[in-house]
Write an enzyme that holds these catalytic residues in place. Structure first.
Site, mmCIF file in Angstrom:
data_model
loop_
_atom_site.group_PDB
_atom_site.id
_atom_site.type_symbol
_atom_site.label_atom_id
_atom_site.label_comp_id
_atom_site.label_asym_id
_atom_site.label_seq_id
_atom_site.Cartn_x
_atom_site.Cartn_y
_atom_site.Cartn_z
ATOM 1 N N HIS A 131 -10.792 15.376 0.312
ATOM 2 C CA HIS A 131 -9.651 16.471 1.102
ATOM 3 C C HIS A 131 -9.293 17.722 0.182
ATOM 4 O O HIS A 131 -8.391 17.075 -0.466
ATOM 5 C CB HIS A 131 -8.887 16.301 1.938
ATOM 6 C CG HIS A 131 -8.779 17.805 3.349
ATOM 7 N ND1 HIS A 131 -9.977 17.499 3.906
ATOM 8 C CD2 HIS A 131 -7.892 17.986 3.301
ATOM 9 C CE1 HIS A 131 -8.973 19.076 4.853
ATOM 10 N NE2 HIS A 131 -7.608 19.128 4.211
ATOM 11 N N CYS A 132 -9.590 18.976 -0.084
ATOM 12 C CA CYS A 132 -9.618 19.818 -0.432
ATOM 13 C C CYS A 132 -8.642 20.942 -0.224
ATOM 14 O O CYS A 132 -8.438 21.239 0.698
ATOM 15 C CB CYS A 132 -9.760 20.447 -1.449
ATOM 16 S SG CYS A 132 -9.442 22.024 -2.708
ATOM 17 N N PRO A 133 -6.964 20.116 -0.303
ATOM 18 C CA PRO A 133 -5.807 21.583 0.450
ATOM 19 C C PRO A 133 -6.145 23.037 -0.294
ATOM 20 O O PRO A 133 -6.012 24.239 0.153
ATOM 21 C CB PRO A 133 -4.341 21.463 -0.308
ATOM 22 C CG PRO A 133 -4.660 20.236 -1.288
ATOM 23 C CD PRO A 133 -5.799 20.188 -1.200
ATOM 24 N N ASN A 136 -8.864 23.974 2.192
ATOM 25 C CA ASN A 136 -8.544 23.909 3.578
ATOM 26 C C ASN A 136 -9.566 22.554 4.485
ATOM 27 O O ASN A 136 -9.824 23.219 5.422
ATOM 28 C CB ASN A 136 -8.008 24.618 4.651
ATOM 29 C CG ASN A 136 -7.115 24.261 5.742
ATOM 30 O OD1 ASN A 136 -7.039 23.234 6.053
ATOM 31 N ND2 ASN A 136 -7.766 25.079 6.533
#
Ligand SMILES: [Zn+2]
Ligand SMILES: [Zn+2]
Length: 277
Positions: A131-133, A136
């Site tokens: 999951h990549c901030p 998002n």
């Protein structure tokens, strides 16, 4: 609209999901401003026929970067509802092999092989990497292409901006004292920003490409459930086939653009509804 609502919901669960894209947009906006307002009009490049060429090319790269980022943010990463569960989801007593269907304890639903649960999105995603901030969103089977393209153009823009600053300083008319202090300050900030972001995206880009050509997304590497050394794909043909799975089987030029032409559609699953756990 549904994609925008889902993205807003993810921001609520993970504040970094709102801050990191905002930081990325501000950084890209500043870099564009600094190049157009301070580097290109500097004494080394002012009046040069290359000046408009650099302005157009840099903005084209920025445009592609933003397009890839937008698609990575709003694309479905591979959220799928499986068809009715197979008769024998488990064939052994130990850990299921990567080819078997499993039950997600959080979604309480069957999930296809190689799907992993995301704690931020509260859903299972096919071939999830992480999951990549910064986008998002999860990086999964259906949006990894756009994520890698975003990294590629971010690295290219960083290298281009750093190169332009060096030309402005080391070029024939550069460093003659004609540039003012404001221009020098912007050049220094732009160079530092380019080196920092450039190094960061290069490392992540390398990591992503290696995970594709070794056929081992991050969760499988972490859990030690990836392919055994002997089973790893070898040879250029096998690696090209794995890259085509992500980037599409069309013309290689299409790998550079954030379009879905030639991209494999994947198994015909229907989207999962939002899962409250
Ligand atoms: Zn799940
Ligand atoms: Zn996620």
């Amino acid at each position: 609209m549904a994609a925008a609502a889902a993205a807003a919901a993810r921001c609520g669960r993970d504040p970094c999901g709102a801050l990191c894209p905002l930081l990325a947009y501000l950084s890209v906006g500043y870099a564009d401003y600094a190049v157009l307002a301070h580097v290109l009009p500097g004494p080394a490049l002012r009046g040069s026929p290359w000046c408009p060429f650099h302005a157009v090319t840099f903005n084209l790269i920025v445009l592609l970067l933003l397009a890839c980022h937008t698609r990575a943010v709003f694309a479905d990463p591979g959220e799928r509802r499986p068809p009715p569960p197979p008769a024998r989801p488990f064939t052994g007593t130990g850990l299921p092999s990567p080819e078997e269907w499993t039950v997600c304890s959080r979604c309480e639903a069957y999930r296809p092989p190689r799907a992993h649960h995301c704690r931020v999105c509260h859903r299972c995603v096919r071939r999830m990497d992480h999951h990549c901030p910064w986008i998002n969103n999860c990086v999964g089977e259906l949006n990894q292409k756009y994520f890698i393209q975003f990294l590629f153009y971010a690295g290219l823009a960083s290298a281009y901006a750093a190169g332009l600053v060096l030309v402005a300083w080391l070029g024939p008319a550069g460093g003659d004292g004609a540039e003012n202090h404001v221009q020098t300050a912007h050049c220094i900030v732009l160079l530092l920003e380019s080196l920092l972001f450039g190094a960061f995206v290069t490392v992540v880009f390398y990591d992503q490409v290696v995970s594709i050509i070794t056929d081992e997304p991050a969760p499988e590497q972490l859990r030690g459930r990836g392919l055994k050394e002997a089973k790893r794909p070898r040879g250029c043909r096998a690696k090209l086939a794995l890259l085509q799975e992500v980037f599409g089987r069309g013309c290689v030029l299409g790998w550079l653009f954030p379009c879905s032409c030639g991209t494999p559609a994947g198994p015909a699953y229907t989207p999962l509804p939002a899962c409250d756990v």
